[in-house]
Design an enzyme around this catalytic site. Structure first.
Site, PDB file in Angstrom:
ATOM      1  CG  ASP A  29      -1.989   1.013   1.220  1.00 49.29           C
ATOM      2  OD1 ASP A  29      -1.664   2.208   1.084  1.00 49.29           O
ATOM      3  OD2 ASP A  29      -3.163   0.645   1.342  1.00 49.29           O
ATOM      4  CG  HIS A  98      -8.733  -3.380  -0.804  1.00 47.04           C
ATOM      5  ND1 HIS A  98      -9.752  -2.783  -1.520  1.00 47.04           N
ATOM      6  CD2 HIS A  98      -8.465  -2.557   0.236  1.00 47.04           C
ATOM      7  CE1 HIS A  98     -10.081  -1.639  -0.933  1.00 47.04           C
ATOM      8  NE2 HIS A  98      -9.314  -1.492   0.142  1.00 47.04           N
ATOM      9  CG  HIS A 100      -6.081  -2.529   4.364  1.00 45.01           C
ATOM     10  ND1 HIS A 100      -5.436  -1.436   3.847  1.00 45.01           N
ATOM     11  CD2 HIS A 100      -7.393  -2.377   4.040  1.00 45.01           C
ATOM     12  CE1 HIS A 100      -6.310  -0.643   3.229  1.00 45.01           C
ATOM     13  NE2 HIS A 100      -7.513  -1.192   3.342  1.00 45.01           N
TER      14      HIS A 100
HETATM   15  P1  AMP Z   1      -9.535   1.360   1.507  1.00 48.88           P
HETATM   16  O1  AMP Z   1      -9.544   2.794   1.968  1.00 48.88           O
HETATM   17  O2  AMP Z   1      -9.749   0.337   2.591  1.00 48.88           O
HETATM   18  O3  AMP Z   1     -10.448   1.179   0.320  1.00 48.88           O
HETATM   19  O4  AMP Z   1      -8.040   1.072   0.999  1.00 48.88           O
HETATM   20  C1  AMP Z   1      -7.565   1.507  -0.221  1.00 48.88           C
HETATM   21  C2  AMP Z   1      -6.071   1.563  -0.094  1.00 48.88           C
HETATM   22  O5  AMP Z   1      -5.497   1.601  -1.387  1.00 48.88           O
HETATM   23  C3  AMP Z   1      -5.539   2.806   0.654  1.00 48.88           C
HETATM   24  O6  AMP Z   1      -4.871   2.383   1.838  1.00 48.88           O
HETATM   25  C4  AMP Z   1      -4.597   3.461  -0.352  1.00 48.88           C
HETATM   26  O7  AMP Z   1      -3.422   3.957   0.243  1.00 48.88           O
HETATM   27  C5  AMP Z   1      -4.293   2.307  -1.309  1.00 48.88           C
HETATM   28  N1  AMP Z   1      -3.927   2.686  -2.648  1.00 48.88           N
HETATM   29  C6  AMP Z   1      -4.578   3.532  -3.476  1.00 48.88           C
HETATM   30  N2  AMP Z   1      -3.935   3.624  -4.660  1.00 48.88           N
HETATM   31  C7  AMP Z   1      -2.874   2.783  -4.588  1.00 48.88           C
HETATM   32  C8  AMP Z   1      -1.821   2.417  -5.472  1.00 48.88           C
HETATM   33  N3  AMP Z   1      -1.737   2.930  -6.703  1.00 48.88           N
HETATM   34  N4  AMP Z   1      -0.868   1.546  -5.049  1.00 48.88           N
HETATM   35  C9  AMP Z   1      -0.946   1.027  -3.809  1.00 48.88           C
HETATM   36  N5  AMP Z   1      -1.912   1.319  -2.920  1.00 48.88           N
HETATM   37  C10 AMP Z   1      -2.859   2.189  -3.298  1.00 48.88           C
END
Ligand code: AMP
Ligand code: ZN
Length: 133
Positions: A29, A98, A100
């Site tokens: 992330d 996803h 985490h």
């Molecule tokens: P959520 O808020 O649970 O939907 O998590 C989405 C996650 O995706 C967040 O923690 C972001 O930091 C992560 N994220 C968004 N764009 C990218 C990317 N291009 N590469 C890696 N992580 C990302």
């Protein structure tokens, strides 16, 4: 479909790959909040846990387990937090399923669950509202 994680899977957007198999992909992330913060996604697009088919969920959770064990048994971590936001109001910001993984070490102070006593304490009322059978 304009999905950022599908773009990562298609290599239209770069990512720091941790693991990949036929059904799942895991990468760092980019939030840069906790070192090792990892996302595990299915290769088949679905919105979140609520609309995912069981097979997809099985594959994703198997990969979550595999990576978590790797972090603990090989990489020097001593535990992991596993978290998934499902729906905008829960904090979901990317609408491709996803999970985490936050790698943890004793006393790292990195991630805290809500503090006790933030609820109403009306457990019977809550149970009546939520129970299924
Ligand atoms: P959520 O808020 O649970 O939907 O998590 C989405 C996650 O995706 C967040 O923690 C972001 O930091 C992560 N994220 C968004 N764009 C990218 C990317 N291009 N590469 C890696 N992580 C990302
Ligand atoms: Zn997608």
């Amino acid at each position: 479909m304009d999905c950022i994680f599908c773009k990562i899977l298609n290599k239209e957007i770069p990512s720091y790959k941790i693991y990949e198999d036929e059904y799942t992909y895991a990468f760092l992330d980019i939030a840069n909040d906790v070192d090792g913060h990892t996302l595990v996604i299915p290769k088949k697009h679905c919105t979140n846990t609520l609309d995912a088919d069981s097979e997809t969920l099985h594959h994703v959770i198997d990969t979550v387990k595999l990576i978590s064990n790797h972090y603990v048994n090989v990489c020097g971590y001593t535990g992991v937090n596993i978290l998934s936001c499902n729906g905008e109001d829960s904090g979901q910001s990317v609408f491709h399923l996803h999970y985490h993984i936050f790698p943890r070490i004793k006393n790292d102070g990195k991630f805290n669950f809500p503090k006790p006593n933030m609820g109403s304490g009306k457990f019977e009322e809550i149970q009546n509202k939520l129970k299924i059978n």
